[in-house]
Design a protein around this motif. Structure first.
Motif, PDB file in Angstrom:
ATOM      1  N   ASP A  86      33.838  28.616  35.464  1.00  0.00           N
ATOM      2  CA  ASP A  86      33.505  29.865  35.725  1.00  0.00           C
ATOM      3  C   ASP A  86      32.262  29.935  36.888  1.00  0.00           C
ATOM      4  OD1 ASP A  86      31.364  28.577  34.543  1.00  0.00           O
ATOM      5  OD2 ASP A  86      30.972  30.069  32.754  1.00  0.00           O
ATOM      6  N   TYR A  87      32.489  29.020  37.845  1.00  0.00           N
ATOM      7  CA  TYR A  87      31.300  28.931  38.639  1.00  0.00           C
ATOM      8  C   TYR A  87      31.827  29.113  40.209  1.00  0.00           C
ATOM      9  CZ  TYR A  87      32.854  24.023  38.288  1.00  0.00           C
ATOM     10  OH  TYR A  87      33.577  22.887  38.056  1.00  0.00           O
ATOM     11  N   VAL A  88      33.284  29.398  40.368  1.00  0.00           N
ATOM     12  CA  VAL A  88      33.548  29.423  41.565  1.00  0.00           C
ATOM     13  C   VAL A  88      33.100  30.893  42.451  1.00  0.00           C
ATOM     14  CG1 VAL A  88      35.639  29.511  43.321  1.00  0.00           C
ATOM     15  CG2 VAL A  88      35.620  27.995  41.400  1.00  0.00           C
ATOM     16  N   GLU A  89      32.539  30.791  43.544  1.00  0.00           N
ATOM     17  CA  GLU A  89      31.928  31.716  44.216  1.00  0.00           C
ATOM     18  C   GLU A  89      33.370  32.632  44.901  1.00  0.00           C
ATOM     19  OE1 GLU A  89      28.896  33.099  44.029  1.00  0.00           O
ATOM     20  OE2 GLU A  89      28.156  31.630  42.850  1.00  0.00           O
ATOM     21  N   PRO A  90      32.984  33.981  45.028  1.00  0.00           N
ATOM     22  CA  PRO A  90      34.184  34.518  45.895  1.00  0.00           C
ATOM     23  C   PRO A  90      34.266  33.829  47.323  1.00  0.00           C
ATOM     24  CG  PRO A  90      32.764  36.078  44.721  1.00  0.00           C
ATOM     25  CD  PRO A  90      32.037  34.873  44.638  1.00  0.00           C
ATOM     26  N   PHE A  91      35.380  34.158  47.913  1.00  0.00           N
ATOM     27  CA  PHE A  91      35.602  33.486  49.078  1.00  0.00           C
ATOM     28  C   PHE A  91      36.396  34.610  50.127  1.00  0.00           C
ATOM     29  CE2 PHE A  91      38.629  31.733  46.601  1.00  0.00           C
ATOM     30  CZ  PHE A  91      40.093  31.826  47.480  1.00  0.00           C
ATOM     31  N   PRO A  92      36.161  34.468  51.207  1.00  0.00           N
ATOM     32  CA  PRO A  92      36.818  35.636  52.134  1.00  0.00           C
ATOM     33  C   PRO A  92      38.236  35.405  52.259  1.00  0.00           C
ATOM     34  CG  PRO A  92      35.797  33.918  53.677  1.00  0.00           C
ATOM     35  CD  PRO A  92      35.274  33.565  52.090  1.00  0.00           C
ATOM     36  N   LEU A  93      39.048  36.489  52.068  1.00  0.00           N
ATOM     37  CA  LEU A  93      40.575  36.709  52.647  1.00  0.00           C
ATOM     38  C   LEU A  93      40.641  35.997  53.850  1.00  0.00           C
ATOM     39  CD1 LEU A  93      43.421  37.801  51.496  1.00  0.00           C
ATOM     40  CD2 LEU A  93      42.754  39.785  52.987  1.00  0.00           C
ATOM     41  N   GLY A  94      41.866  35.134  53.918  1.00  0.00           N
ATOM     42  CA  GLY A  94      42.203  34.456  55.145  1.00  0.00           C
ATOM     43  C   GLY A  94      41.886  32.917  55.033  1.00  0.00           C
ATOM     44  N   ILE A 102      48.659  36.134  49.104  1.00  0.00           N
ATOM     45  CA  ILE A 102      48.401  37.682  49.245  1.00  0.00           C
ATOM     46  C   ILE A 102      48.660  38.625  50.463  1.00  0.00           C
ATOM     47  CG2 ILE A 102      46.220  39.503  49.112  1.00  0.00           C
ATOM     48  CD1 ILE A 102      44.758  37.284  47.255  1.00  0.00           C
ATOM     49  N   LEU A 103      48.489  37.983  51.687  1.00  0.00           N
ATOM     50  CA  LEU A 103      48.705  38.424  52.842  1.00  0.00           C
ATOM     51  C   LEU A 103      50.104  38.419  53.108  1.00  0.00           C
ATOM     52  CD1 LEU A 103      45.931  36.795  54.877  1.00  0.00           C
ATOM     53  CD2 LEU A 103      45.932  39.113  54.386  1.00  0.00           C
ATOM     54  N   SER A 104      50.814  37.451  52.591  1.00  0.00           N
ATOM     55  CA  SER A 104      52.512  37.503  52.951  1.00  0.00           C
ATOM     56  C   SER A 104      53.244  38.333  51.837  1.00  0.00           C
ATOM     57  CB  SER A 104      53.014  35.944  52.704  1.00  0.00           C
ATOM     58  OG  SER A 104      52.934  35.326  51.565  1.00  0.00           O
ATOM     59  N   VAL A 105      52.515  38.342  50.635  1.00  0.00           N
ATOM     60  CA  VAL A 105      53.338  39.127  49.403  1.00  0.00           C
ATOM     61  C   VAL A 105      54.270  38.286  48.773  1.00  0.00           C
ATOM     62  CG1 VAL A 105      53.491  41.508  48.364  1.00  0.00           C
ATOM     63  CG2 VAL A 105      52.356  41.515  50.634  1.00  0.00           C
ATOM     64  N   GLN A 106      54.226  37.124  49.069  1.00  0.00           N
ATOM     65  CA  GLN A 106      55.416  36.072  49.019  1.00  0.00           C
ATOM     66  C   GLN A 106      54.834  35.069  48.186  1.00  0.00           C
ATOM     67  OE1 GLN A 106      58.431  36.685  49.414  1.00  0.00           O
ATOM     68  NE2 GLN A 106      58.127  38.610  50.301  1.00  0.00           N
ATOM     69  N   PRO A 107      55.539  34.376  47.129  1.00  0.00           N
ATOM     70  CA  PRO A 107      55.307  33.263  46.388  1.00  0.00           C
ATOM     71  C   PRO A 107      55.241  32.031  47.115  1.00  0.00           C
ATOM     72  CG  PRO A 107      57.567  33.829  46.117  1.00  0.00           C
ATOM     73  CD  PRO A 107      57.004  34.931  46.706  1.00  0.00           C
ATOM     74  N   GLY A 141      51.980  29.521  43.324  1.00  0.00           N
ATOM     75  CA  GLY A 141      51.410  30.806  43.357  1.00  0.00           C
ATOM     76  C   GLY A 141      52.178  32.091  43.621  1.00  0.00           C
ATOM     77  N   VAL A 142      51.989  33.063  42.826  1.00  0.00           N
ATOM     78  CA  VAL A 142      52.839  34.294  42.859  1.00  0.00           C
ATOM     79  C   VAL A 142      51.886  35.611  43.051  1.00  0.00           C
ATOM     80  CG1 VAL A 142      54.922  33.213  42.111  1.00  0.00           C
ATOM     81  CG2 VAL A 142      52.999  34.649  40.523  1.00  0.00           C
ATOM     82  N   PRO A 143      52.310  36.475  44.071  1.00  0.00           N
ATOM     83  CA  PRO A 143      51.281  37.693  43.993  1.00  0.00           C
ATOM     84  C   PRO A 143      51.499  38.618  42.729  1.00  0.00           C
ATOM     85  CG  PRO A 143      53.266  38.000  45.284  1.00  0.00           C
ATOM     86  CD  PRO A 143      53.312  36.360  45.075  1.00  0.00           C
ATOM     87  N   MET A 145      51.537  41.996  41.755  1.00  0.00           N
ATOM     88  CA  MET A 145      51.917  43.219  42.594  1.00  0.00           C
ATOM     89  C   MET A 145      51.899  44.700  41.950  1.00  0.00           C
ATOM     90  SD  MET A 145      52.885  41.939  45.400  1.00  0.00           S
ATOM     91  CE  MET A 145      53.759  43.742  46.370  1.00  0.00           C
ATOM     92  N   VAL A 146      51.464  45.751  42.474  1.00  0.00           N
ATOM     93  CA  VAL A 146      51.500  47.155  41.890  1.00  0.00           C
ATOM     94  C   VAL A 146      51.565  48.060  43.294  1.00  0.00           C
ATOM     95  CG1 VAL A 146      49.883  48.842  41.071  1.00  0.00           C
ATOM     96  CG2 VAL A 146      49.865  46.623  40.151  1.00  0.00           C
ATOM     97  N   LYS A 147      52.776  48.662  43.037  1.00  0.00           N
ATOM     98  CA  LYS A 147      53.052  49.606  44.002  1.00  0.00           C
ATOM     99  C   LYS A 147      53.011  48.833  45.423  1.00  0.00           C
ATOM    100  CE  LYS A 147      51.287  53.633  41.684  1.00  0.00           C
ATOM    101  NZ  LYS A 147      50.475  54.798  41.758  1.00  0.00           N
ATOM    102  N   ASP A 148      53.808  47.837  45.768  1.00  0.00           N
ATOM    103  CA  ASP A 148      54.015  47.172  46.844  1.00  0.00           C
ATOM    104  C   ASP A 148      52.783  46.457  47.624  1.00  0.00           C
ATOM    105  OD1 ASP A 148      56.957  47.607  47.112  1.00  0.00           O
ATOM    106  OD2 ASP A 148      56.477  49.674  47.740  1.00  0.00           O
ATOM    107  N   GLN A 149      51.586  46.450  46.765  1.00  0.00           N
ATOM    108  CA  GLN A 149      50.431  45.911  47.115  1.00  0.00           C
ATOM    109  C   GLN A 149      50.192  44.848  46.277  1.00  0.00           C
ATOM    110  OE1 GLN A 149      46.809  48.291  47.042  1.00  0.00           O
ATOM    111  NE2 GLN A 149      46.503  48.082  49.243  1.00  0.00           N
ATOM    112  N   ALA A 150      49.778  43.817  46.872  1.00  0.00           N
ATOM    113  CA  ALA A 150      49.052  42.422  46.023  1.00  0.00           C
ATOM    114  C   ALA A 150      47.696  42.693  45.748  1.00  0.00           C
ATOM    115  CB  ALA A 150      49.316  41.299  46.950  1.00  0.00           C
ATOM    116  N   LEU A 151      47.479  42.930  44.300  1.00  0.00           N
ATOM    117  CA  LEU A 151      46.003  42.751  43.954  1.00  0.00           C
ATOM    118  C   LEU A 151      45.406  41.407  43.899  1.00  0.00           C
ATOM    119  CD1 LEU A 151      46.609  44.877  40.698  1.00  0.00           C
ATOM    120  CD2 LEU A 151      46.143  45.724  42.780  1.00  0.00           C
ATOM    121  N   GLY A 152      46.264  40.396  43.840  1.00  0.00           N
ATOM    122  CA  GLY A 152      45.739  38.916  43.908  1.00  0.00           C
ATOM    123  C   GLY A 152      47.043  38.168  43.531  1.00  0.00           C
TER     124      GLY A 152
END
Length: 210
Positions: A86-94, A102-107, A141-143, A145-152
């Motif tokens: 529970d100690y991993v800090e948020p990190f930037p997309l990319g 997330i960016l490719s919306v592909q596994p 890893g798999v995205p 998805m909600v409404k063609d958008q990757a939540l995570g």
């Protein structure tokens, strides 16, 4: 011919058993998800169940905050690191394999540690500083998805090389599709609760100043 028919029957029986097992698993997740709108509880239910059915060493759920473009990790469990993390800090997309999903919306699958690194794996400094120094040999890893958008994404890792295959990837995609709406509803509920709390606090301060 009899031997061939026997083999074919056994194969079909095995596939039927697998589908029944997958359906039971999805039903159990759906039932658990229907009982809570608390994001932390929901992600733990999903993460624990996913890890159990795949018998993997580690599972994690990462979610993207689109306002800040930061990836958060509300759930992570790694048997080789002693359990829940529970100690991993948020990190930037990319950054890292999570961003690629997330960016490719592909596994994405990596069958060895070398392949993980070649594909851009990111190892959080908190894990390096506090962890045991263990690195997984397989990653899937798999995205979400909600409404063609990757939540995570939902991801698995394991100490064994080549631990995951195409059938497991397909099941993970089915799971992520089912949990996407529930996680989005939980996020929206959490944001609304936070806004209500902030408004109540603001009204309290205003009343005291008045």
């Amino acid at each position: 011919e009899n031997a061939r028919l026997f083999d074919e029957t056994q194969r079909l029986l095995k596939e039927t058993e697998q589908r029944n097992s997958e359906l039971a698993f999805l039903n159990s997740i759906s039932d658990a998800m229907s009982r809570t709108l608390e994001l932390k509880t929901l992600t733990r239910v999903v993460g624990d169940r996913v890890r159990e059915i795949f018998s993997s060493d580690s599972s994690l759920i990462m979610l993207l905050d689109r306002q800040t473009n930061l990836i958060h990790t509300p759930y992570e469990y790694d048997k080789n690191e002693g359990g829940y993390i529970d100690y991993v800090e948020p990190f930037p997309l990319g950054r890292g394999l999570a961003s690629k999903v997330i960016l490719s919306v592909q596994p994405l699958m990596a069958f060895t540690l070398e392949e993980e690194i070649a594909k851009g794996a990111y190892f959080p400094p908190e894990i390096i500083a506090k962890g045991s120094g263990f690195y997984s040999q397989s990653w899937l890893g798999v995205p979400i998805m909600v409404k063609d958008q990757a939540l995570g994404l939902i991801a698995l890792s394991d100490a064994r090389a080549h631990a995951f295959d195409e059938s497991q990837l397909r099941l993970m995609q089915t799971i992520s599709t089912n949990v996407g709406v529930a996680i989005e509803n939980a996020r929206l509920f959490q944001e609304e609760q936070q806004r209500v709390a902030e408004l109540a606090h603001g009204n309290f301060l205003y009343a005291r100043m008045a």
